[in-house]
Scaffold this active site. Structure first.
Site, short mmCIF file in Angstrom:
data_model
loop_
_atom_site.label_atom_id
_atom_site.label_comp_id
_atom_site.label_asym_id
_atom_site.label_seq_id
_atom_site.Cartn_x
_atom_site.Cartn_y
_atom_site.Cartn_z
N ASP A 56 -79.93 -93.89 28.70
CA ASP A 56 -80.21 -92.71 27.98
C ASP A 56 -79.64 -92.69 26.67
OD1 ASP A 56 -80.78 -89.63 28.91
OD2 ASP A 56 -78.86 -89.65 27.89
N TYR A 61 -76.99 -89.78 18.78
CA TYR A 61 -75.87 -91.06 19.02
C TYR A 61 -75.92 -92.04 18.00
CZ TYR A 61 -76.27 -88.81 23.98
OH TYR A 61 -76.52 -87.84 24.90
N LYS A 86 -83.86 -88.53 22.43
CA LYS A 86 -83.84 -86.89 22.52
C LYS A 86 -83.94 -86.38 21.23
CE LYS A 86 -80.32 -86.96 26.11
NZ LYS A 86 -79.28 -88.18 25.88
N HIS A 119 -82.82 -81.95 22.63
CA HIS A 119 -81.40 -82.16 23.18
C HIS A 119 -80.59 -80.73 23.28
CE1 HIS A 119 -78.19 -85.34 22.24
NE2 HIS A 119 -77.82 -84.62 23.34
N LEU A 203 -69.23 -87.77 35.71
CA LEU A 203 -68.01 -88.08 36.01
C LEU A 203 -66.84 -87.12 35.28
CD1 LEU A 203 -68.00 -92.05 35.78
CD2 LEU A 203 -68.05 -90.74 38.06
N LYS A 243 -71.57 -93.53 31.80
CA LYS A 243 -71.20 -94.33 30.56
C LYS A 243 -69.78 -94.83 30.70
CE LYS A 243 -68.77 -94.39 26.81
NZ LYS A 243 -67.55 -93.79 26.24
N SER A 244 -69.84 -96.18 30.36
CA SER A 244 -68.64 -97.07 30.34
C SER A 244 -69.08 -98.14 29.32
CB SER A 244 -68.42 -97.36 31.64
OG SER A 244 -67.22 -98.52 31.48
N VAL A 245 -67.89 -98.86 28.78
CA VAL A 245 -68.35 -100.17 27.94
C VAL A 245 -67.47 -101.27 28.70
CG1 VAL A 245 -68.70 -99.00 25.61
CG2 VAL A 245 -66.15 -99.53 26.41
N ARG A 249 -66.60 -101.89 35.30
CA ARG A 249 -66.91 -100.49 35.83
C ARG A 249 -68.46 -100.25 35.59
NH1 ARG A 249 -62.53 -96.53 32.09
NH2 ARG A 249 -60.85 -96.95 33.69
N ASN A 253 -70.28 -98.59 38.70
CA ASN A 253 -71.03 -97.46 38.88
C ASN A 253 -72.35 -97.46 39.30
OD1 ASN A 253 -68.82 -96.37 37.75
ND2 ASN A 253 -69.51 -96.19 35.69
P1 NAD Z 1 -69.26 -89.61 32.08
O1 NAD Z 1 -69.19 -88.40 33.08
O2 NAD Z 1 -70.28 -90.41 32.30
O3 NAD Z 1 -67.86 -90.22 31.81
C1 NAD Z 1 -67.68 -91.34 30.98
C2 NAD Z 1 -66.34 -91.57 30.89
O4 NAD Z 1 -65.92 -92.11 32.21
C3 NAD Z 1 -66.15 -93.13 30.27
O5 NAD Z 1 -65.88 -92.79 28.89
C4 NAD Z 1 -65.20 -93.78 30.99
O6 NAD Z 1 -63.85 -93.50 30.19
C5 NAD Z 1 -65.11 -93.02 32.28
N1 NAD Z 1 -65.68 -93.92 33.63
C6 NAD Z 1 -66.79 -94.53 33.41
N2 NAD Z 1 -67.08 -94.93 34.71
C7 NAD Z 1 -65.56 -95.26 35.16
C8 NAD Z 1 -65.50 -95.92 36.09
N3 NAD Z 1 -66.00 -96.72 37.26
N4 NAD Z 1 -63.68 -95.76 36.64
C9 NAD Z 1 -63.16 -94.97 35.78
N5 NAD Z 1 -63.50 -94.36 34.70
C10 NAD Z 1 -64.96 -94.53 34.27
O7 NAD Z 1 -69.59 -89.00 30.40
P2 NAD Z 1 -70.58 -88.90 29.25
O8 NAD Z 1 -70.72 -90.35 28.70
O9 NAD Z 1 -70.37 -87.64 28.44
O10 NAD Z 1 -72.18 -88.40 30.04
C11 NAD Z 1 -72.91 -89.62 30.52
C12 NAD Z 1 -74.20 -89.48 29.65
O11 NAD Z 1 -74.88 -88.35 29.68
C13 NAD Z 1 -73.79 -89.97 28.19
O12 NAD Z 1 -73.58 -91.37 27.96
C14 NAD Z 1 -75.27 -89.57 27.50
O13 NAD Z 1 -76.17 -90.42 27.94
C15 NAD Z 1 -75.49 -88.22 28.65
N6 NAD Z 1 -74.88 -86.85 27.74
C16 NAD Z 1 -75.95 -85.99 27.41
C17 NAD Z 1 -75.38 -84.88 26.79
C18 NAD Z 1 -76.31 -84.01 26.60
O14 NAD Z 1 -76.37 -82.81 25.86
N7 NAD Z 1 -77.80 -84.00 26.85
C19 NAD Z 1 -74.22 -84.58 26.55
C20 NAD Z 1 -73.25 -85.46 26.94
C21 NAD Z 1 -73.71 -86.75 27.64
#
Ligand code: NAD
Length: 292
Positions: A56, A61, A86, A119, A203, A243-245, A249, A253
């Site tokens: 996604d 981005y 998007k 978006h 998350l 999301k994670s880098v 993790r 996930n």
């Molecule tokens: P998320 O809820 O996926 O949280 C990401 C954060 O959680 C990471 O930065 C990391 O710090 C932590 N994390 C991830 N895996 C973990 C693990 N196993 N243990 C501990 N911590 C962990 O938040 P997000 O990235 O904002 O949302 C996910 C995806 O949703 C985005 O990457 C994007 O693709 C989408 N998104 C869309 C919109 C929109 O407006 N449509 C807005 C925000 C995000």
């Protein structure tokens, strides 16, 4: 939208959801929001190596080209990966949307995306005319360059307008949803109208993994807090792309399909909902930001 069977041969097969146009989408994907362009290829390759087959991204981005590089680096065939992007907020007018969509396909190095979304609805911009934007996305679906089209951050009145004024029901609505803000009204409207719910910030952008109630459930079940929360979404029927880098993790996930939460645990997590106060992101009714 109905759950379908799993297709992957990996030890943690990700189930697919059938969208309202008959196409299927892996219920779990990998989100790349806030991953820097030069770090995106490595993160996407890690996710593909871990078994993810759904990415996604978004024009906003700035990392679509990194996603394409990650696919090439991982050596995974384009046809085996579900790609979503998007439309950026500055490109809602039809000609601008057409040009932006062409640029997305070029950056992603592909002749089609599997899903393309508006978006944000931006109801206070463009004279509130997200309908002509949606009709432009209908062109992309008709010519096959977007296999499915949908929306993101659309509220119930926005969805009602699309249903009343256009011929295509969005395949998905990608909305903020997590234990602190379940976004119940929008979710239930989507359920009634066959619009699949994609939960962004599943998350709660990391906040949920430190929540004492979720940590306690995770310890009881022998899983991590992130796995518990993601499993909760999966059982609610949400499509998620955490999301994670961190490669560790990223692997953690996707390990969601060998356990189940019972009804009491589902209810306990749902009880964390704070209503609108739990929202982390902008309110779509007033959000009007256009990136420079
Ligand atoms: P998320 O809820 O996926 O949280 C990401 C954060 O959680 C990471 O930065 C990391 O710090 C932590 N994390 C991830 N895996 C973990 C693990 N196993 N243990 C501990 N911590 C962990 O938040 P997000 O990235 O904002 O949302 C996910 C995806 O949703 C985005 O990457 C994007 O693709 C989408 N998104 C869309 C919109 C929109 O407006 N449509 C807005 C925000 C995000």
């Amino acid at each position: 939208m109905t759950p379908a069977s799993s297709t992957s041969a990996s030890p943690n097969p990700v189930p697919s959801i059938t969208l309202n146009n008959g196409r299927s989408i892996p219920q779990l994907g990998f989100g790349v929001f806030q991953i820097k362009p030069d770090a995106t290829a490595a993160a996407v390759s890690s996710a593909l190596a871990a078994g993810y087959r759904h990415i996604d991204t978004a024009q906003m981005y700035g990392n679509e080209a990194g996603v394409a590089q990650g696919l090439r680096d991982a050596g995974v065939a384009r046809a085996d990966v579900f790609l979503t992007s998007k439309l950026n907020n500055g490109f809602h007018e039809p000609d601008a949307a057409r040009r932006a969509f062409d640029a997305t396909l070029a950056a992603l190095d592909t002749d089609h995306v599997d899903l393309f979304l508006i978006h944000w609805p931006l109801p206070t911009r463009y004279d509130g005319d997200f309908v002509s934007t949606w009709k432009t996305l209908e062109e992309f679906a008709a010519d096959g360059r977007a296999r499915s089209i949908g929306v993101s951050n659309f509220q119930v009145p926005h969805l009602r307008r699309l249903l009343a004024e256009t011929g295509t029901t969005p395949a998905v609505n990608q909305i903020e949803s997590h234990p602190y803000f379940d976004n119940a009204e929008v979710r239930s409207f989507c359920r009634e109208h066959g619009i699949a719910v994609e939960a962004w910030a599943p998350l709660a952008q990391g906040k949920a993994v430190a929540d004492p109630a979720l940590v306690a459930i995770a310890e009881r079940l022998g899983h991590t807090p992130a796995q518990v929360v993601l499993r909760w979404h999966v059982q609610l029927g949400h499509i998620v792309f955490p999301k994670s880098v961190s490669p560790q993790r990223i692997r953690e996930n996707i390990e969601l399909f060998d356990f189940e939460l019972d009804g009491d645990t589902m209810t306990q997590i749902a009880a964390l909902d704070e209503g609108p106060a739990g929202r982390l992101g902008p309110d779509p009714d007033v959000f009007d930001w256009i990136p420079a």
